[in-house]
Scaffold this motif. Sequence first.
Motif, PDB file in Angstrom:
ATOM      1  N   UNK A   1       6.161  -5.303  56.572  1.00  0.00           N
ATOM      2  CA  UNK A   1       5.741  -4.091  56.942  1.00  0.00           C
ATOM      3  C   UNK A   1       6.219  -3.699  58.363  1.00  0.00           C
ATOM      4  N   UNK A   2       6.708  -4.600  59.211  1.00  0.00           N
ATOM      5  CA  UNK A   2       7.301  -4.234  60.615  1.00  0.00           C
ATOM      6  C   UNK A   2       8.865  -3.872  60.310  1.00  0.00           C
ATOM      7  N   UNK A   3       9.334  -4.468  59.401  1.00  0.00           N
ATOM      8  CA  UNK A   3      10.735  -4.058  58.852  1.00  0.00           C
ATOM      9  C   UNK A   3      10.862  -2.685  58.307  1.00  0.00           C
ATOM     10  N   UNK A   4       9.864  -2.539  57.552  1.00  0.00           N
ATOM     11  CA  UNK A   4       9.755  -1.122  57.039  1.00  0.00           C
ATOM     12  C   UNK A   4       9.463   0.033  57.941  1.00  0.00           C
TER      13      UNK A   4
ATOM     14  N   UNK B   1      10.758  -0.133  60.796  1.00  0.00           N
ATOM     15  CA  UNK B   1      11.716  -0.184  61.867  1.00  0.00           C
ATOM     16  C   UNK B   1      11.345  -0.675  63.440  1.00  0.00           C
ATOM     17  N   UNK B   2      10.412  -1.574  63.569  1.00  0.00           N
ATOM     18  CA  UNK B   2       9.839  -2.097  64.614  1.00  0.00           C
ATOM     19  C   UNK B   2      11.026  -3.246  65.022  1.00  0.00           C
ATOM     20  N   UNK B   3      11.076  -3.618  66.390  1.00  0.00           N
ATOM     21  CA  UNK B   3      11.954  -4.571  66.944  1.00  0.00           C
ATOM     22  C   UNK B   3      11.415  -6.184  66.307  1.00  0.00           C
ATOM     23  N   UNK B   4      12.420  -6.911  66.374  1.00  0.00           N
ATOM     24  CA  UNK B   4      12.158  -8.373  65.912  1.00  0.00           C
ATOM     25  C   UNK B   4      11.062  -8.482  64.865  1.00  0.00           C
ATOM     26  N   UNK B   5      11.432  -7.460  63.671  1.00  0.00           N
ATOM     27  CA  UNK B   5      10.438  -7.205  62.775  1.00  0.00           C
ATOM     28  C   UNK B   5       9.956  -8.519  62.175  1.00  0.00           C
ATOM     29  N   UNK B   6      10.725  -9.350  61.558  1.00  0.00           N
ATOM     30  CA  UNK B   6      10.241 -10.467  60.614  1.00  0.00           C
ATOM     31  C   UNK B   6       9.609 -11.536  61.630  1.00  0.00           C
ATOM     32  N   UNK B   7      10.111 -11.676  62.668  1.00  0.00           N
ATOM     33  CA  UNK B   7       9.491 -12.604  63.640  1.00  0.00           C
ATOM     34  C   UNK B   7       7.981 -12.070  64.012  1.00  0.00           C
ATOM     35  N   UNK B   8       8.107 -10.800  64.617  1.00  0.00           N
ATOM     36  CA  UNK B   8       6.835 -10.346  65.194  1.00  0.00           C
ATOM     37  C   UNK B   8       5.738  -9.851  64.236  1.00  0.00           C
TER      38      UNK B   8
ATOM     39  N   UNK C   1       6.719  -9.333  75.766  1.00  0.00           N
ATOM     40  CA  UNK C   1       8.032  -8.988  76.443  1.00  0.00           C
ATOM     41  C   UNK C   1       8.979  -8.672  75.700  1.00  0.00           C
ATOM     42  N   UNK C   2       9.349  -9.364  74.403  1.00  0.00           N
ATOM     43  CA  UNK C   2      10.359  -8.869  73.598  1.00  0.00           C
ATOM     44  C   UNK C   2       9.981  -7.712  72.981  1.00  0.00           C
ATOM     45  N   UNK C   3       8.903  -7.313  72.509  1.00  0.00           N
ATOM     46  CA  UNK C   3       8.498  -6.095  71.934  1.00  0.00           C
ATOM     47  C   UNK C   3       8.719  -4.851  72.842  1.00  0.00           C
ATOM     48  N   UNK C   4       8.171  -5.078  73.859  1.00  0.00           N
ATOM     49  CA  UNK C   4       8.346  -4.058  74.823  1.00  0.00           C
ATOM     50  C   UNK C   4       9.881  -3.589  75.215  1.00  0.00           C
ATOM     51  N   UNK C   5      10.501  -4.947  75.634  1.00  0.00           N
ATOM     52  CA  UNK C   5      11.939  -4.686  75.976  1.00  0.00           C
ATOM     53  C   UNK C   5      12.796  -3.995  74.906  1.00  0.00           C
ATOM     54  N   UNK C   6      12.605  -4.287  73.752  1.00  0.00           N
ATOM     55  CA  UNK C   6      13.490  -3.561  72.622  1.00  0.00           C
ATOM     56  C   UNK C   6      12.780  -2.267  72.612  1.00  0.00           C
ATOM     57  N   UNK C   7      11.519  -1.898  72.846  1.00  0.00           N
ATOM     58  CA  UNK C   7      11.044  -0.235  72.537  1.00  0.00           C
ATOM     59  C   UNK C   7      11.641   0.381  73.791  1.00  0.00           C
ATOM     60  N   UNK C   8      11.852  -0.096  75.021  1.00  0.00           N
ATOM     61  CA  UNK C   8      11.883   0.912  75.895  1.00  0.00           C
ATOM     62  C   UNK C   8      13.394   0.742  76.373  1.00  0.00           C
ATOM     63  N   UNK C   9      14.039  -0.341  76.237  1.00  0.00           N
ATOM     64  CA  UNK C   9      15.310  -0.423  76.708  1.00  0.00           C
ATOM     65  C   UNK C   9      16.299   0.804  76.332  1.00  0.00           C
TER      66      UNK C   9
END
Length: 358
Positions: free
Chosen positions: A35-38, A40-47, A162-170
């Motif tokens: 679902x996260x991969x679909x 297009x969210x960051x680190x989809x498979x892990x998060x 931290x990782x989620x927000x980083x990839x979202x805003x960087x």
Amino acid sequence: MSVDDIRLFMSFSHYQVSAARLTLTLLIAACGGSVFHWLGLPAAWLSGAMVFVAVTTLAGAPTLLPNRLRDALFVLIGISMGAGVRPDVVERIGEWPISMALLVVVVVGVTAAGYAVLHFGAKWSRETAYFGAIPGALSYVIALATDRGADLPRIASSQSLRLFVLVAILPFAVVSTNGVIEGEGGQLLVSSPTEILVGVPICLLASWLAVRVRVPGGWMTGAFFMSAGLNASGALTLALPQIVVLPCFVMMGAMIGCRFANMTFREFVSVLGASLAAFCAAFLTSIAGALLVSNLVDIPFGQALLAYAPGGLEVMTILAFMLDLDPAFVAAHQIARFTGMVLLLPLVTGLVLGRRQV
């Protein structure tokens, strides 16, 4: 029915129940990652796997991921992380002495800022605040924290947010200072079957030896250093295929999600607030360091920010490719940060937290 027959039946039933719980957990994790991969969210498979398993665990689902499977994941992920240490990147590390020196200051500052918020502000224990504040290397931090008996759900929440927000805003932060996004990204490393057949057993042996001599997080540490050494020397290219790496990330997310079994949903929400505050303190420290090095070394601010951001090597390097920045600069600093952390964290942890209680 004899006593031995009863014990055998109970043991068999136990394995059946464990297998059913594991199957349920992996199905939930795979669904979350997909679902996260679909989306297009960051680190989809892990998060995605972590979020879905954590939510179902908080809801009372009997999730499970055995320790032996966890150790195997640590080995495979350690091998995967070592693939980023290539000869061309290692050779260029000496080209940026000032930014490398400042990297040490930034890493210490980021950790101290996050620790202060989590320990003194949110009143987390010293161990949990320490591991929750360490910038990056989530899997390795989890391995070390597991050995120390720290609060893994809180650590996972802090690190994952931290990782989620980083990839979202960087990307937005970099584009605002460097222009539009260009490029398609770099090529993935590919190993031959022979290289995998030779390299993986060597890394497994290194992990086993690391565990035998009681190196903290030994299953991952041994595999990482052996994989990094083999790749950096140019002796072979040891990069696991995505068909192996992605399921490892899914199961790692599931493992972290399972750790929420002893936490209520209200406690989880309260942890997120503290984690967000710690991230803000740490990220502001990274921004200050990036501003300083961009002026001293005369490089784009966005490039310095990606190099100093407390995120994963692969994610930050891919962002550098996409944003038309120097991926070697970013990769070199991320590798230096991660390798230095893996090398020094056991020593620093002992100095900060004291010797591990047996």
